[in-house]
Design a protein around this motif. Structure first.
Motif, PDB file in Angstrom:
ATOM      1  N   ARG A  57      -8.818  26.570  39.038  1.00  0.00           N
ATOM      2  CA  ARG A  57      -8.503  25.632  40.125  1.00  0.00           C
ATOM      3  C   ARG A  57      -7.036  25.782  40.535  1.00  0.00           C
ATOM      4  O   ARG A  57      -6.697  25.765  41.714  1.00  0.00           O
ATOM      5  N   PHE A  58      -6.172  25.910  39.518  1.00  0.00           N
ATOM      6  CA  PHE A  58      -4.734  26.033  39.802  1.00  0.00           C
ATOM      7  C   PHE A  58      -4.437  27.343  40.538  1.00  0.00           C
ATOM      8  O   PHE A  58      -3.677  27.358  41.508  1.00  0.00           O
ATOM      9  N   GLN A  59      -5.048  28.434  40.085  1.00  0.00           N
ATOM     10  CA  GLN A  59      -4.868  29.726  40.756  1.00  0.00           C
ATOM     11  C   GLN A  59      -5.374  29.663  42.197  1.00  0.00           C
ATOM     12  O   GLN A  59      -4.755  30.222  43.103  1.00  0.00           O
ATOM     13  N   TYR A  60      -6.510  28.939  42.381  1.00  0.00           N
ATOM     14  CA  TYR A  60      -7.075  28.795  43.729  1.00  0.00           C
ATOM     15  C   TYR A  60      -6.092  28.040  44.623  1.00  0.00           C
ATOM     16  O   TYR A  60      -5.866  28.421  45.776  1.00  0.00           O
ATOM     17  N   PHE A  61      -5.484  26.965  44.041  1.00  0.00           N
ATOM     18  CA  PHE A  61      -4.490  26.183  44.796  1.00  0.00           C
ATOM     19  C   PHE A  61      -3.297  27.062  45.188  1.00  0.00           C
ATOM     20  O   PHE A  61      -2.846  27.027  46.335  1.00  0.00           O
ATOM     21  N   LEU A  62      -2.807  27.869  44.253  1.00  0.00           N
ATOM     22  CA  LEU A  62      -1.652  28.737  44.545  1.00  0.00           C
ATOM     23  C   LEU A  62      -1.990  29.781  45.611  1.00  0.00           C
ATOM     24  O   LEU A  62      -1.128  30.190  46.376  1.00  0.00           O
ATOM     25  N   GLY A  63      -3.276  30.181  45.673  1.00  0.00           N
ATOM     26  CA  GLY A  63      -3.689  31.169  46.663  1.00  0.00           C
ATOM     27  C   GLY A  63      -3.993  30.558  48.021  1.00  0.00           C
ATOM     28  O   GLY A  63      -4.156  31.282  49.010  1.00  0.00           O
ATOM     29  N   ALA A  96      -3.147  27.214  31.828  1.00  0.00           N
ATOM     30  CA  ALA A  96      -3.573  28.447  31.153  1.00  0.00           C
ATOM     31  C   ALA A  96      -3.863  28.174  29.681  1.00  0.00           C
ATOM     32  O   ALA A  96      -4.706  28.831  29.077  1.00  0.00           O
ATOM     33  N   ALA A  97      -3.151  27.191  29.103  1.00  0.00           N
ATOM     34  CA  ALA A  97      -3.321  26.901  27.674  1.00  0.00           C
ATOM     35  C   ALA A  97      -4.487  25.959  27.414  1.00  0.00           C
ATOM     36  O   ALA A  97      -4.935  25.837  26.276  1.00  0.00           O
ATOM     37  N   THR A  98      -4.994  25.259  28.432  1.00  0.00           N
ATOM     38  CA  THR A  98      -6.023  24.253  28.181  1.00  0.00           C
ATOM     39  C   THR A  98      -7.436  24.739  28.518  1.00  0.00           C
ATOM     40  O   THR A  98      -8.224  25.006  27.624  1.00  0.00           O
ATOM     41  N   SER A  99      -7.768  24.842  29.833  1.00  0.00           N
ATOM     42  CA  SER A  99      -9.165  25.176  30.140  1.00  0.00           C
ATOM     43  C   SER A  99      -9.257  26.249  31.206  1.00  0.00           C
ATOM     44  O   SER A  99      -8.362  26.386  32.053  1.00  0.00           O
ATOM     45  N   GLU A 100     -10.339  27.015  31.162  1.00  0.00           N
ATOM     46  CA  GLU A 100     -10.535  28.082  32.126  1.00  0.00           C
ATOM     47  C   GLU A 100     -10.745  27.509  33.522  1.00  0.00           C
ATOM     48  O   GLU A 100     -10.186  28.017  34.502  1.00  0.00           O
ATOM     49  N   LEU A 111       1.453  27.220  33.131  1.00  0.00           N
ATOM     50  CA  LEU A 111       1.322  27.544  31.710  1.00  0.00           C
ATOM     51  C   LEU A 111       0.425  26.535  31.001  1.00  0.00           C
ATOM     52  O   LEU A 111      -0.383  26.896  30.146  1.00  0.00           O
ATOM     53  N   ALA A 112       0.564  25.255  31.368  1.00  0.00           N
ATOM     54  CA  ALA A 112      -0.234  24.210  30.709  1.00  0.00           C
ATOM     55  C   ALA A 112      -1.715  24.388  31.011  1.00  0.00           C
ATOM     56  O   ALA A 112      -2.560  24.281  30.108  1.00  0.00           O
ATOM     57  N   THR A 166      10.285  24.307  38.780  1.00  0.00           N
ATOM     58  CA  THR A 166       9.928  24.718  37.419  1.00  0.00           C
ATOM     59  C   THR A 166       8.683  23.979  36.938  1.00  0.00           C
ATOM     60  O   THR A 166       7.943  24.479  36.086  1.00  0.00           O
ATOM     61  N   LEU A 167       8.435  22.792  37.520  1.00  0.00           N
ATOM     62  CA  LEU A 167       7.212  22.042  37.198  1.00  0.00           C
ATOM     63  C   LEU A 167       5.970  22.870  37.533  1.00  0.00           C
ATOM     64  O   LEU A 167       4.950  22.787  36.854  1.00  0.00           O
ATOM     65  N   LEU A 168       6.084  23.678  38.600  1.00  0.00           N
ATOM     66  CA  LEU A 168       4.963  24.536  38.990  1.00  0.00           C
ATOM     67  C   LEU A 168       4.679  25.563  37.894  1.00  0.00           C
ATOM     68  O   LEU A 168       3.513  25.812  37.548  1.00  0.00           O
TER      69      LEU A 168
END
Lengths: 143, 95
Positions: A72-78, A63-67, A60-61, A53-55
């Motif tokens: 970077r997070f989306q790139y990591f997940l991909g 997405a709420a802070t910076s583009e 969400l965090a 759930t931390l993921l």
């Protein structure tokens, strides 16, 4: 002084003689039936999902802070490792959902006899495999 | 004199009734049980909704996610999902 818990280990047998209570054998003496494996996997996946759930909250965090952070997070997940984490997480989620539904069925006092219990266990495994593959097929085809 | 320390014997001056009175139920089990069932039942549709939503957001940008979560219903569902997950984590780890 002796451990006071020793007193709980002593009882009288039917002749009135004081005897040590026998200790029941623990897990290692049993062969693993399906029900036992599903039960412990349900707990392990539950803990894994709690950590996983931390993921979600991290996603969400960002997405709420910076583009830039979100990209970077989306790139990591991909990435390969990100996809591996997502795969394990989805497998655990579907498995826990299926065993959870089986638990809810058992809460209605159904499915406790040996045959039904065994076959609902197999159904859980089959449904988990089919649904996880389906989710990933849809996910990868629409990605 | 033979060594009797390993023979079965009682060396606690406590009756079986007294021992049983000291144990017994915790008297708070049904609340815990119900809370666990309520959260698990709620998590069935929430989980299905979540999987469906994540599949939709696979290649979403930050703006897309913002727009998506901007709907009050989706925000409520997301908060319910996180709250129910945290609650069941807490309850289930203790049972």
């Amino acid at each position: 002084m002796r451990d006071v818990r020793d007193a709980l280990m002593v009882a009288r047998n039917s002749d009135g003689k004081l005897v040590r209570r026998p200790l029941s054998p623990h897990l290692q003496v049993y062969r693993w039936p399906l029900s036992m494996a599903l039960s412990i996997t349900h707990r392990v996946t539950g803990v894994g999902l709690g950590i996983g759930t931390l993921l979600l909250t991290a996603w969400l965090a960002t997405a709420a802070t910076s583009e830039a952070g979100f990209e970077r997070f989306q790139y990591f997940l991909g990435s390969a490792f990100g996809l591996f984490l997502l795969f394990c997480w989805s497998l655990a989620l579907v498995f826990h959902l299926m065993t959870g539904l089986r638990h809810l069925l058992m809460d209605t006092v159904h499915g406790y006899d040996e045959t039904t219990y065994h076959y609902t266990g197999i159904a859980v495994l089959v449904a988990t495999g089919v649904l996880t593959v389906l989710i990933w097929l849809v996910g990868l085809l629409t990605w | 004199m033979p060594d009797t320390s390993n023979m079965p014997h009682v060396d606690m001056l406590r009756s079986p009734l007294g021992r049983a009175r000291g144990l017994g139920s915790a008297r708070a089990g049904s609340t815990h049980w119900w809370a666990q069932r309520l959260t698990s039942v709620a998590l069935v549709p929430l989980t299905l909704w979540f999987i469906w939503s994540v599949l939709h957001l696979a290649d979403a940008s930050q703006v897309d996610v913002g727009d998506w979560l901007g709907s009050p219903v989706r925000l409520a569902l997301m908060l319910a999902l996180i709250a129910a997950t945290s609650t069941i984590c807490n309850l289930a780890c203790r049972s």
